[in-house]
Design an enzyme around this catalytic site. Sequence first.
Site, short mmCIF file in Angstrom:
data_model
loop_
_atom_site.label_atom_id
_atom_site.label_comp_id
_atom_site.label_asym_id
_atom_site.label_seq_id
_atom_site.Cartn_x
_atom_site.Cartn_y
_atom_site.Cartn_z
N SER A 14 0.77 -1.33 0.04
CA SER A 14 -0.57 -0.23 -0.12
C SER A 14 0.92 0.57 -0.03
O SER A 14 0.37 2.50 0.05
CB SER A 14 -0.56 0.21 1.13
OG SER A 14 -0.66 0.36 2.33
N HIS A 109 9.15 2.73 8.64
CA HIS A 109 8.71 2.04 9.40
C HIS A 109 7.19 2.52 10.45
O HIS A 109 7.62 3.95 10.81
CB HIS A 109 9.72 1.92 10.84
CG HIS A 109 9.75 1.60 11.85
ND1 HIS A 109 9.70 -0.07 11.68
CD2 HIS A 109 9.42 1.45 13.41
CE1 HIS A 109 9.73 -0.78 13.21
NE2 HIS A 109 9.40 -0.03 13.76
C1 GRF Z 1 4.19 -0.33 7.08
O1 GRF Z 1 3.37 -0.68 8.17
C2 GRF Z 1 5.35 -0.65 6.86
O2 GRF Z 1 5.61 0.60 7.77
C3 GRF Z 1 6.08 -1.22 6.89
O3 GRF Z 1 5.88 -2.32 6.30
C4 GRF Z 1 4.02 -2.15 6.40
C5 GRF Z 1 4.24 -2.38 4.63
O4 GRF Z 1 2.38 -2.23 4.53
N1 GRF Z 1 7.77 -1.55 7.20
P1 GRF Z 1 2.36 -2.30 2.96
O5 GRF Z 1 2.55 -3.22 2.34
O6 GRF Z 1 3.83 -1.04 2.52
O7 GRF Z 1 1.16 -1.89 2.36
#
Ligand code: GRF
Length: 206
Positions: A14, A109
């Site tokens: 996402s 993060h």
């Molecule tokens: C996010 O919460 C990011 O902070 C972490 O992994 C997750 C990835 O989510 N590093 P997405 O695949 O971008 O929805």
Amino acid sequence: MTLQLGIFLSGTGSNFRAIRAATLDGRLDARIRLVISNKSEAPGLTFAAEHGIPTLFESKELRASADHAAILLDILHRHEVDFIALCGYMLLVPSRIVQTYTGRILNIHPALLPAFGGKGMYGHHVHEAVIRSGTKFSGATVHLVDEEYDRGPIVMQDIVPIDDGDTPESLAAKVLRVEHRIYPNALQMFASGRIGVNGLRTFLQP
Ligand code: GRF
């Protein structure tokens, strides 16, 4: 300067989609050249392929190969990638790639680093630890990547309040909305060439 972006992801993607949306509506001066995933079934990888973005599946065999980093670097160069955004990439980036792209790799993060980061702090583990700690705020952090998890200079953060009824799931959803807003903005700071780094501090140059 238009960033030529390489995206690394392992899951939903996402953040990748939020970054792509920002490139399409002019908020971010970047072009997504390549999406790499260590999960062949990652929805983010499928989305990229469906939208005509070159993709690479980083198989277990490739990761185990002695030439792993060299092969990835070659592919990144062939796609003219000059900046990397980690978007939920669950593995450490090989150190040769980190060294080649020093100052040009960002990660996001889902908490306020330097707290609640490091090995094992991913996904719901982060939000469970945050809620357990009793802190009243969490948030998201965009940071430069070095060779350890979640440790490089912080580029951008924003906060979300933790409400009494919050669960790890509800907190994750609130944090994710912040992630989608700040990641494109942080990348745009690099596209505009205005970021300076001094030790662990980053700053905006006039
Ligand atoms: C996010 O919460 C990011 O902070 C972490 O992994 C997750 C990835 O989510 N590093 P997405 O695949 O971008 O929805």
